[in-house]
Design a protein around this motif. Structure first.
Motif, mmCIF file in Angstrom:
data_model
loop_
_atom_site.group_PDB
_atom_site.id
_atom_site.type_symbol
_atom_site.label_atom_id
_atom_site.label_comp_id
_atom_site.label_asym_id
_atom_site.label_seq_id
_atom_site.Cartn_x
_atom_site.Cartn_y
_atom_site.Cartn_z
ATOM 1 N N PHE A 6 33.098 87.427 70.676
ATOM 2 C CA PHE A 6 31.493 87.551 70.269
ATOM 3 C C PHE A 6 31.556 87.963 68.818
ATOM 4 C CE2 PHE A 6 28.659 91.332 70.210
ATOM 5 C CZ PHE A 6 27.415 90.497 69.961
ATOM 6 N N TYR A 7 32.557 88.357 68.217
ATOM 7 C CA TYR A 7 32.260 88.687 66.799
ATOM 8 C C TYR A 7 32.693 87.352 65.812
ATOM 9 C CZ TYR A 7 33.383 90.953 62.274
ATOM 10 O OH TYR A 7 33.352 91.464 61.239
ATOM 11 N N LEU A 8 33.651 86.568 66.279
ATOM 12 C CA LEU A 8 34.146 85.341 65.329
ATOM 13 C C LEU A 8 32.958 84.212 65.601
ATOM 14 C CD1 LEU A 8 37.874 84.953 66.041
ATOM 15 C CD2 LEU A 8 36.696 85.732 64.149
ATOM 16 N N LEU A 9 32.244 84.302 66.933
ATOM 17 C CA LEU A 9 31.294 83.209 67.254
ATOM 18 C C LEU A 9 30.215 83.656 66.316
ATOM 19 C CD1 LEU A 9 31.138 82.563 70.988
ATOM 20 C CD2 LEU A 9 31.658 80.895 69.211
ATOM 21 N N ALA A 10 29.842 85.074 66.304
ATOM 22 C CA ALA A 10 28.523 85.509 65.505
ATOM 23 C C ALA A 10 28.843 85.189 63.983
ATOM 24 C CB ALA A 10 28.660 87.013 65.629
ATOM 25 N N ILE A 11 29.989 85.276 63.402
ATOM 26 C CA ILE A 11 30.200 84.879 62.151
ATOM 27 C C ILE A 11 29.697 83.353 61.854
ATOM 28 C CG2 ILE A 11 31.780 84.325 60.445
ATOM 29 C CD1 ILE A 11 33.640 86.722 61.199
ATOM 30 N N VAL A 12 29.990 82.374 62.668
ATOM 31 C CA VAL A 12 29.878 81.231 62.498
ATOM 32 C C VAL A 12 28.256 80.932 62.707
ATOM 33 C CG1 VAL A 12 30.241 78.971 63.227
ATOM 34 C CG2 VAL A 12 32.354 80.515 63.033
ATOM 35 N N ILE A 13 27.896 81.243 63.837
ATOM 36 C CA ILE A 13 26.553 80.854 64.454
ATOM 37 C C ILE A 13 25.481 81.474 63.498
ATOM 38 C CG2 ILE A 13 25.055 81.197 66.290
ATOM 39 C CD1 ILE A 13 27.233 80.636 68.276
ATOM 40 N N SER A 14 25.874 82.785 62.926
ATOM 41 C CA SER A 14 24.602 83.339 62.225
ATOM 42 C C SER A 14 24.380 82.525 61.005
ATOM 43 C CB SER A 14 25.281 84.639 61.743
ATOM 44 O OG SER A 14 26.302 84.910 61.143
ATOM 45 N N ASP A 15 25.497 81.651 60.412
ATOM 46 C CA ASP A 15 25.578 81.169 59.357
ATOM 47 C C ASP A 15 24.727 79.407 59.343
ATOM 48 O OD1 ASP A 15 25.935 82.750 57.272
ATOM 49 O OD2 ASP A 15 28.178 82.678 57.592
ATOM 50 N N LEU A 16 24.620 79.089 60.804
ATOM 51 C CA LEU A 16 24.395 77.850 60.831
ATOM 52 C C LEU A 16 23.159 77.370 60.232
ATOM 53 C CD1 LEU A 16 25.684 77.049 64.328
ATOM 54 C CD2 LEU A 16 26.468 76.234 62.214
ATOM 55 N N PRO A 17 21.952 78.274 60.445
ATOM 56 C CA PRO A 17 20.780 77.867 59.702
ATOM 57 C C PRO A 17 20.811 77.793 58.373
ATOM 58 C CG PRO A 17 20.392 79.440 61.454
ATOM 59 C CD PRO A 17 21.955 79.434 61.245
ATOM 60 N N THR A 18 21.579 78.476 57.472
ATOM 61 C CA THR A 18 21.802 78.615 56.205
ATOM 62 C C THR A 18 22.426 77.110 55.970
ATOM 63 O OG1 THR A 18 21.651 80.939 55.967
ATOM 64 C CG2 THR A 18 22.831 79.748 54.399
ATOM 65 N N PHE A 19 23.618 76.789 56.595
ATOM 66 C CA PHE A 19 24.111 75.786 56.463
ATOM 67 C C PHE A 19 23.496 74.558 56.458
ATOM 68 C CE2 PHE A 19 26.290 71.982 58.642
ATOM 69 C CZ PHE A 19 27.316 71.829 57.526
ATOM 70 N N PHE A 20 22.692 74.499 57.524
ATOM 71 C CA PHE A 20 21.845 73.002 57.578
ATOM 72 C C PHE A 20 21.068 73.130 56.454
ATOM 73 C CE2 PHE A 20 23.218 73.314 61.948
ATOM 74 C CZ PHE A 20 23.889 72.241 61.739
ATOM 75 N N LYS A 21 20.386 74.027 56.014
ATOM 76 C CA LYS A 21 19.171 74.269 54.951
ATOM 77 C C LYS A 21 19.823 74.009 53.321
ATOM 78 C CE LYS A 21 16.107 77.468 52.890
ATOM 79 N NZ LYS A 21 15.200 78.928 52.965
ATOM 80 N N GLN A 22 21.112 74.548 53.299
ATOM 81 C CA GLN A 22 21.674 74.344 52.207
ATOM 82 C C GLN A 22 22.969 73.376 51.727
ATOM 83 O OE1 GLN A 22 20.537 75.905 49.512
ATOM 84 N NE2 GLN A 22 19.040 77.389 50.548
ATOM 85 N N LYS A 23 23.123 72.623 52.879
ATOM 86 C CA LYS A 23 24.034 71.609 52.875
ATOM 87 C C LYS A 23 24.262 70.716 51.901
ATOM 88 C CE LYS A 23 22.127 68.347 56.053
ATOM 89 N NZ LYS A 23 22.198 67.606 57.501
ATOM 90 N N ASN A 24 23.156 70.412 51.049
ATOM 91 C CA ASN A 24 23.077 69.518 49.829
ATOM 92 C C ASN A 24 23.023 70.116 48.682
ATOM 93 O OD1 ASN A 24 23.217 66.915 51.328
ATOM 94 N ND2 ASN A 24 21.094 67.234 52.042
ATOM 95 N N ASN A 25 23.124 71.486 48.689
ATOM 96 C CA ASN A 25 22.969 72.136 47.376
ATOM 97 C C ASN A 25 24.384 72.662 47.076
ATOM 98 O OD1 ASN A 25 22.846 73.929 45.266
ATOM 99 N ND2 ASN A 25 21.101 75.529 46.641
ATOM 100 N N PRO A 26 25.138 72.250 46.015
ATOM 101 C CA PRO A 26 26.438 72.603 45.466
ATOM 102 C C PRO A 26 26.495 74.110 45.137
ATOM 103 C CG PRO A 26 25.463 71.107 44.119
ATOM 104 C CD PRO A 26 24.597 71.058 45.231
ATOM 105 N N TYR A 27 25.687 74.548 44.696
ATOM 106 C CA TYR A 27 25.661 75.932 43.982
ATOM 107 C C TYR A 27 25.376 76.875 45.121
ATOM 108 C CZ TYR A 27 25.045 72.632 40.204
ATOM 109 O OH TYR A 27 25.230 71.694 39.206
ATOM 110 N N PHE A 28 25.048 76.676 46.099
ATOM 111 C CA PHE A 28 24.746 77.863 47.066
ATOM 112 C C PHE A 28 26.003 78.420 47.705
ATOM 113 C CE2 PHE A 28 24.140 79.784 51.082
ATOM 114 C CZ PHE A 28 23.001 80.552 50.964
#
Length: 207
Positions: A92-114
């Motif tokens: 539960f904990y490890l999945l939450a770390i990854v999944i909670s960041d997925l929206p940010t990942f897709f939003k910022q994937k082309n931003n090298p400074y984030f």
């Protein structure tokens, strides 16, 4: 307590955070950077970013919150699924770390400074899981302002959405929001009957 998964996760997170503060290169290597994940295939950042923190205050509030709710959820998992409580909390904990960041990942994937770091998404998932089991128990903000869990969840969701739209700063409010929602989704899949007791407790509190 000392051999509980919750305590072990706290020790590991604290240890890695303290070490990373002393080694800036390590801190950079473990931080979530969507651009580097995409363009340099550094996929470990999804997970390692949940074990480092910006400063002591950031670390303390995450560890403090997880201490209470993590132990509670670990015990609940142990009761509902005898012999599997520890492993379920880890998953539960490890999945939450990854999944909670997925929206940010897709939003910022082309931003090298984030960059983003911290266990807040996973901690939010654990807190919301606790609220689902005990919706009317009070959560104490700053140690003295008591708010029923279900109301806290609503306020937390509103605040996270508003701050995420506002942008700026170094806090990943999106991870807080999606971590909390994932907490509810995970528990719903694992133990759907929880919603029956959830509404029963709210009804009993109102009437």
């Amino acid at each position: 307590m000392l051999n509980s998964v919750s305590f072990i996760l706290i020790v590991i997170t604290t240890g890695i955070s303290l070490l990373a503060w002393q080694k800036p290169n390590l801190l950079e290597l473990l931080t979530l950077n969507p651009y580097r994940i995409v363009h340099k295939k550094q996929y470990w950042r999804f997970l390692t970013s949940g074990f480092i923190h910006a400063d002591f205050t950031h670390l303390f509030f995450n560890v403090f919150s997880f201490f209470f709710f993590g132990v509670q959820i670990e015990q609940i998992f142990g009761i509902l699924f005898p012999g599997l409580g520890n492993i379920l909390l880890i998953i539960f904990y490890l999945l939450a770390i990854v999944i909670s960041d997925l929206p940010t990942f897709f939003k910022q994937k082309n931003n090298p400074y984030f960059n983003s770091l911290g266990a807040s998404g996973a901690v939010s998932a654990v807190i919301f899981a606790g609220i689902l089991f005990f919706p009317v128990e009070k959560i104490y903000l700053f140690g003295f302002v008591g708010i029923p869990g279900v109301i806290y969840a609503g306020l937390f969701t509103w605040y996270s959405i508003a701050m995420d739209k506002r942008g700026g700063g170094n806090v990943n409010h999106s991870a807080h929001l999606y971590g909390g929602l994932f907490g509810w989704l995970f528990i719903t899949i694992l133990y759907p009957q929880v919603w029956l007791t959830f509404f029963q407790q709210i009804k009993a509190a109102l009437w």
